[in-house]
Scaffold this active site. Structure first.
Site, PDB file in Angstrom:
ATOM      1  N   GLU A 230       0.821  -1.217   0.000  1.00 25.53           N
ATOM      2  CA  GLU A 230       0.000   0.000   0.000  1.00 25.53           C
ATOM      3  C   GLU A 230       0.855   1.266   0.000  1.00 25.53           C
ATOM      4  O   GLU A 230       0.388   2.350   0.334  1.00 25.53           O
ATOM      5  CB  GLU A 230      -0.957  -0.022   1.198  1.00 25.53           C
TER       6      GLU A 230
ATOM      7  N   HIS B 185      -4.315   1.683   7.433  1.00 24.37           N
ATOM      8  CA  HIS B 185      -2.919   1.965   7.078  1.00 24.37           C
ATOM      9  C   HIS B 185      -2.243   2.506   8.328  1.00 24.37           C
ATOM     10  O   HIS B 185      -2.890   3.151   9.160  1.00 24.37           O
ATOM     11  CB  HIS B 185      -2.815   3.054   5.991  1.00 24.37           C
TER      12      HIS B 185
ATOM     13  N   CYS C 207      -2.822  11.558   3.758  1.00 21.60           N
ATOM     14  CA  CYS C 207      -3.116  10.592   2.677  1.00 21.60           C
ATOM     15  C   CYS C 207      -3.004  11.253   1.314  1.00 21.60           C
ATOM     16  O   CYS C 207      -2.738  10.591   0.319  1.00 21.60           O
ATOM     17  CB  CYS C 207      -4.544  10.067   2.774  1.00 21.60           C
TER      18      CYS C 207
END
Ligand code: SUG
Length: 439
Positions: free
Chosen positions: A174, A246, A363
């Site tokens: 990721e 995450h 993000c």
């Protein structure tokens, strides 16, 4: 050697919508089907970039992807011209239409893992696009991500681009959301945080929600990039089950500072101890106890998804406005700012359109550590300036729908408008043909 950190922010795409596609991401799951506001979303992102640039930080933009991804739909058997394909998939499988239409590439913290040249075996900046294999709507990002990164960081004497890891469950990757480069004046370490060990079914793993990053993937990235100062640690599976999909939802680090929740890792104490031993004097870890902020509160406010920026006036924290509105999260920040705390200033920013899909300020950006010479080699068209800001605002107002509801995704004019917008954008950024539809 002085390293500058370029913030490469994803521009929110014109199809930004709420489809509830990310199991394990609480905001995405709870906003499914809501009306989205793409124009406001892209403008909120631009406001954030403008603020960050005003701090003297290097800022750049990463274009959105071509959506809906019609080639995905065709590869799954939908035939005919674009209108026919869109009408058929809308009728037969609206979730697939939403997956093909997602603007999720805006969260560039997941676009790739980047290693500074000083820590790479080949002494070139290393890029590996994340395969994002855990979610279908994100697994289609790597080809366009790779093309864009290669175009923006084109000079092969400074930049090295790898292919994404094989998109098998063993190598779920990721990107930078699970990677933090920490360094003091004398030492550095690349902290890789993984959610599970794919090949060891007896290792601790979440029960409710998926662990998206595997240890195998983190190790492969460190190997590919030729990093010999990597440190691997496991996320707390209970935190993943509480919505920490995450690591950047529960920890943020920059330079010598790490802000982290006590339940971030399987063993937070020993992880911090090991980092302190590696980094030596100057390393400052602020561990937030659950008493001050629970994991669900960290998830709902996205406190740890703030941008932690090194500026001449010290570390500046760019936090989501949800933190300001939450007395307990606010109290944590106030403590960081007080006295000889690690932060010199906090600024709250409204990125609510992204937040409703589980994407905070951190993000929305990929950090690219560069030397001065490497920075000069970045494609100039994407680097922030007042003129670029003005053009991007006008571009957004011209091309972005004001609002979108799930049924709007089937409208062929949305797909056509997206391509026209991307054509105008690549002209504006002087990128040349980069999307498959431009070839
Ligand atoms: O992958 N949300 C993204 C949010 C990514 C946030 N990134 C970091 N934490 N670095 C995700 O879950 C939601 C899309 C939707 O439901 O329509 C989504 O993809």
């Amino acid at each position: 050697m002085t390293i500058t950190e370029l913030q490469l922010d994803g521009l929110v795409g014109p199809t930004h919508n709420y489809a509830g596609l990310s199991v394990g991401n609480v905001a995405s799951m709870s906003n499914e089907g809501n009306v989205s506001f793409p124009r406001a979303a892209v403008l909120q992102g631009l406001d954030k970039m403008a603020f960050v640039a005003s701090l003297g930080i290097q800022q750049a933009v990463m274009p959105p992807q071509d959506r809906p991804e019609l080639s995905l739909l065709r590869s799954l058997g939908f035939q005919g011209d674009d209108e026919t394909v869109l009408a058929a998939v809308h009728q037969e499988d609206p979730v697939l239409l939403a997956q093909a239409s997602s603007a999720a590439s805006m969260w560039t913290a997941n676009a790739a893992t980047v290693t500074p040249s000083c820590d790479a075996a080949t002494r070139r900046v290393q890029f590996t696009p994340a395969n994002l294999r855990d979610k279908l709507h994100r697994s289609i990002e790597p080809p366009q991500t790779g093309m864009l990164l290669r175009r923006i960081f084109a000079d092969a004497s400074f930049f090295e681009h790898h292919l994404p890891l094989i998109a098998a469950s063993q190598y779920g990757d990721e990107g930078a959301a699970n990677h933090t480069w920490l360094h003091t004046t004398s030492h550095g370490v690349h902290l890789f945080v993984y959610g599970s060990v794919a090949r060891d079914p007896s290792s601790p793993s979440p029960q409710r929600f998926p662990a998206r990053q595997t240890r195998e993937a983190s190790q492969a990235i460190a190997r590919l990039h030729g990093i010999d100062n990597a440190f691997f640690t496991q996320q707390n599976p209970d935190a993943i089950d509480a919505g920490v999909f995450h690591n950047d939802v529960i920890a943020v680090g920059s330079g010598s500072v790490l802000l982290v929740h006590e339940h971030a890792f399987l063993n937070t104490k020993s992880t911090i101890q090991a980092l302190a031993e590696i980094l030596g004097d100057g390393f400052a870890a602020c561990v937030v106890p659950a008493e001050a902020l629970t994991v669900p509160e960290a998830v709902s406010t996205y406190l740890f998804n703030s941008q932690l920026l090194q500026t001449p006036e010290g570390h500046v924290l760019v936090a989501p406005s949800q933190v300001e509105a939450h007395p307990r999260a606010r109290a944590v920040v106030d403590e960081w700012v007080q006295g000889d705390g690690p932060i010199s200033r906090v600024h709250f920013i409204d990125v609510r359109e992204s937040m409703y899909n589980g994407g905070g300020p951190a993000c929305l950006r990929l950090r690219v550590p560069l030397t001065r010479t490497e920075l000069e080699a970045v494609h100039p068209g994407v680097r922030w300036s007042e003129a670029l800001e003005a053009s991007l605002r006008a571009w957004a107002v011209r091309w972005y729908p004001e609002s979108l509801s799930p049924d709007d995704l089937a409208d062929p004019s949305l797909a056509r408008g997206n391509r026209d917008a991307l054509q105008a954008l690549t002209d504006l950024l002087d990128l040349g043909p980069v999307y498959p539809f431009q070839q």
